[in-house]
Structures are given as structure tokens and as C-alpha cells.
Design a protein around this motif. Structure first.
Motif, short mmCIF file in Angstrom:
data_model
loop_
_atom_site.label_atom_id
_atom_site.label_comp_id
_atom_site.label_asym_id
_atom_site.label_seq_id
_atom_site.Cartn_x
_atom_site.Cartn_y
_atom_site.Cartn_z
N VAL A 97 37.45 42.20 48.34
CA VAL A 97 38.72 42.66 47.76
C VAL A 97 39.38 41.49 47.06
O VAL A 97 39.45 40.38 47.61
N VAL A 98 39.87 41.72 45.83
CA VAL A 98 40.56 40.69 45.08
C VAL A 98 41.84 41.27 44.52
O VAL A 98 41.97 42.49 44.37
N PRO A 107 41.46 46.85 40.96
CA PRO A 107 40.33 45.99 40.61
C PRO A 107 38.99 46.69 40.86
O PRO A 107 38.84 47.46 41.82
N VAL A 108 38.04 46.42 40.00
CA VAL A 108 36.64 46.82 40.19
C VAL A 108 35.89 45.51 40.39
O VAL A 108 35.79 44.71 39.46
N VAL A 109 35.36 45.30 41.60
CA VAL A 109 34.89 43.97 42.00
C VAL A 109 33.38 43.97 42.19
O VAL A 109 32.84 44.83 42.90
N GLN A 110 32.72 43.03 41.55
CA GLN A 110 31.28 42.84 41.77
C GLN A 110 31.04 42.55 43.25
O GLN A 110 31.89 42.03 43.95
N ARG A 111 29.86 42.93 43.75
CA ARG A 111 29.60 42.94 45.19
C ARG A 111 29.97 41.64 45.89
O ARG A 111 30.61 41.65 46.94
N TYR A 115 32.91 38.40 39.87
CA TYR A 115 33.75 38.79 38.75
C TYR A 115 34.42 40.12 39.06
O TYR A 115 34.03 40.85 39.97
N ALA A 116 35.46 40.45 38.29
CA ALA A 116 36.18 41.70 38.47
C ALA A 116 36.83 42.09 37.16
O ALA A 116 36.99 41.28 36.24
N ASN A 287 38.82 31.41 46.78
CA ASN A 287 40.03 31.47 47.60
C ASN A 287 40.87 32.72 47.34
O ASN A 287 41.86 32.96 48.03
N GLU A 288 40.49 33.53 46.34
CA GLU A 288 41.19 34.78 46.08
C GLU A 288 40.41 35.99 46.57
O GLU A 288 40.83 37.13 46.37
N ARG A 289 39.28 35.76 47.23
CA ARG A 289 38.45 36.86 47.71
C ARG A 289 38.67 37.10 49.20
O ARG A 289 38.72 36.16 49.98
N GLU A 290 38.78 38.37 49.57
CA GLU A 290 38.83 38.77 50.97
C GLU A 290 37.80 39.87 51.19
O GLU A 290 37.37 40.54 50.24
#
Length: 298
Positions: A97-98, A107-111, A115-116, A287-290
Motif C-alpha cells: 500500500v502506498v 493508487p494502483v501499485v505494482q506487486r 511503481y504506482a 519508506n513510503e510502502r506499507e
């Protein structure tokens, strides 16, 4: 009235990959459960070529798009029958999640979160989905997908009014890649089986900047208006197609984000929103990915 073009690569959820030990690059997704008769589609970048741009921060973006799309183009033997999609019960999965870059959008987030891009509130992100079309034996597929207008045509359970996703085009010129992939998508998506190709007119073409690898990267944006020759039962009379191609220095492939939407209804995606969608493409710092665990809807 002609039938809608056959969706040869219906929306499918790739199997979860296993990350190779010590690999610094994202693992490729599993092969989609539906196979085409022959290998076709847009040629894709190789890991060797992508290594040349690692120091610029483009490698993760290019490799993730290229390897995912390459899996979408893998095929069985020419004599093998086409397999039907595998239907299974949804199982919980871990997703990255970003934060959205466009306020109020999704957002549509690559696995792996490399990228998103963002889509409007009425769109449905399906980042694990590969979708595309087949025309006279050739495939055109997109990864890290999103859709709008689910079940837009009653007889076709896979019909959507519009969608988005990424692919990779060969060559070094981003402007050429943006124009050619937009035109290719328009022909695949809006030509009925055995029918006349649509009229495609590029109405906007300009250079933009996107955030790649912690810096502003150059990209080329194209918008094209599509007039469908034989709309039939499931195709719109007019459509809007957009493409954003990211310039990758010293590389022989170009990542391209594509989006498309029928323009017949009042809820159609506007040109301004199409531009916002395309220019929201970005690489995402770690650091922006959860991570979160979700159960996908069928």
C-alpha cells in the motif's frame, strides 16, 4: 452489427512468485492460466539491457513492467488448445500500500511497490491482473491493471468500459513509443472481430515530467480520440486513449502506461482526468510502502 473483439487474455490473477535468494530485482509473476497459440505482441526489454540504467533509478521500473508483460506474452505450443481461465476461490494475499499522489484518487501499485499510478474514485484497481486482446494471432497485454465500468456489456462477463495498465515498447524514442502504443491499443480494443479498424486521431502530444528514482524524469504524453466504425452491441461509438512513455537513457525499451475509456456516457473519463491518471506514474521509495493482507473479490 459486428461483435466486440475477443478478449484472449481475460483478467486473471497471476500466482504468487517466490523471490529468488539474493535477488535485488522483483520476481516475475506466475504465468496467467490462459495460453495463446503463438508468441506475439510488443517485444520486451531484457534484464541485461535494463542493467545499463540501474544507476539512474529506472531499472526497477523498467524491469518490473517488462518482466510482468513478458509473462503475459508467454505461450504454449502452436498445436496446443487454448485453455479456459482457471476459476478458484479468492485467498488472502499480501499487498503493498502506498499513498496516492492525486488527492481523493486510488493508487494502483505494482506487486513489490516499485511503481504506482492513481485512478479516479469510480475506477477499480486490480494491480495483480493481466488483461489484453488478441487480433489475428497477435496479443496486446497490460499489467498492473485498473478498470472502470465493470460488466459494461451483458453478454460478455469480461467487458469493461475502460481500463489501464503498463506495457513495454522496443526502441529508444519515448514520443514514438507513446504514439504507436496508443494507436495499437485503439486498434485492438475498438475493432470488432472481422470488422473495420477505428479512426484514431492524436489530439494532444507533449512532453511532461514524472517522478522516477527520486528525481524528475522525462516522459512523452499522447491523447487520441477514437471513432469506432462498427460499434455493435458492446463497443462505444467514441473512445479516448492515452499513453505516457517514460524516456529511459541508454536503454532499448520504453515503459508505457496506457489508459482507455468509452466516451458515450456522462460518466466517461475526461481528457483532464486522463492526463492526471497518466502523469501520476511514479516510482515509490521504500519508506513510503506499507503491507496489508486482503482477500480479493472474485
Amino acid at each position: 452489427m459486428g461483435p466486440a473483439p475477443r478478449l484472449s487474455v481475460p483478467p486473471t490473477q497471476p500466482t504468487q512468485p517466490t523471490q529468488p535468494s539474493g535477488s535485488a530485482l522483483p520476481a516475475e509473476p506466475g504465468v496467467p492460466p490462459r495460453l495463446a497459440h503463438r508468441e506475439a505482441g510488443i517485444p520486451l526489454p531484457t534484464p541485461r539491457l535494463l542493467g545499463f540504467v540501474l544507476f539512474l533509478g529506472f531499472a526497477i521500473l523498467s524491469f518490473a513492467i517488462g518482466s510482468n508483460t513478458e509473462r503475459a506474452h508467454e505461450t504454449g505450443s502452436a498445436d496446443a488448445p487454448v485453455k479456459a481461465p482457471v476459476v478458484s476461490e479468492p485467498v488472502p494475499e499480501t499487498r503493498v500500500v502506498v499513498p496516492a499522489a492525486v488527492g481523493g484518487w486510488q493508487p494502483v501499485v505494482q506487486r513489490e511497490g516499485a511503481y504506482a499510478y492513481d485512478v479516479p474514485p469510480d475506477w477499480t484497481p486490480r494491480p495483480g491482473t493481466i488483461h489484453g486482446w488478441e487480433t489475428e494471432g497477435t496479443q496486446f497485454t497490460l499489467v498492473t491493471s485498473a478498470f472502470v465500468g465493470e460488466r459494461a456489456c451483458g453478454p460478455d462477463e469480461h467487458a469493461r468500459r475502460g481500463g489501464s495498465g503498463l506495457t513495454a515498447a522496443t526502441g529508444k524514442d519515448a514520443a514514438t513509443a507513446a504514439t504507436e502504443t496508443a494507436e495499437t491499443l485503439a486498434r485492438h480494443a475498438y475493432t470488432p472481430d472481422g470488422g473495420v479498424e477505428p479512426d484514431v486521431e492524436v489530439v494532444e502530444r507533449r512532453s511532461v515530467e514524472v517522478s522516477i528514482g527520486g528525481r524528475d524524469g522525462e516522459a512523452e504524453l499522447v491523447l487520441a480520440e477514437v471513432t469506432v466504425a462498427d460499434a455493435g452491441e458492446c463497443l462505444p461509438r467514441t473512445a479516448l486513449v492515452g499513453a505516457l512513455a517514460v524516456a529511459v537513457p541508454d536503454n532499448d525499451s520504453v515503459p508505457v502506461l496506457l489508459a482507455y475509456d468509452g466516451q458515450d456516457g456522462k460518466d466517461a473519463t475526461s481528457k483532464d482526468d486522463m492526463v492526471r491518471l497518466l502523469t501520476s506514474l511514479r516510482s515509490v521509495p521504500e519508506n513510503e510502502r506499507e503491507t496489508t493482507v486482503v482477500t480479493p473479490t472474485p
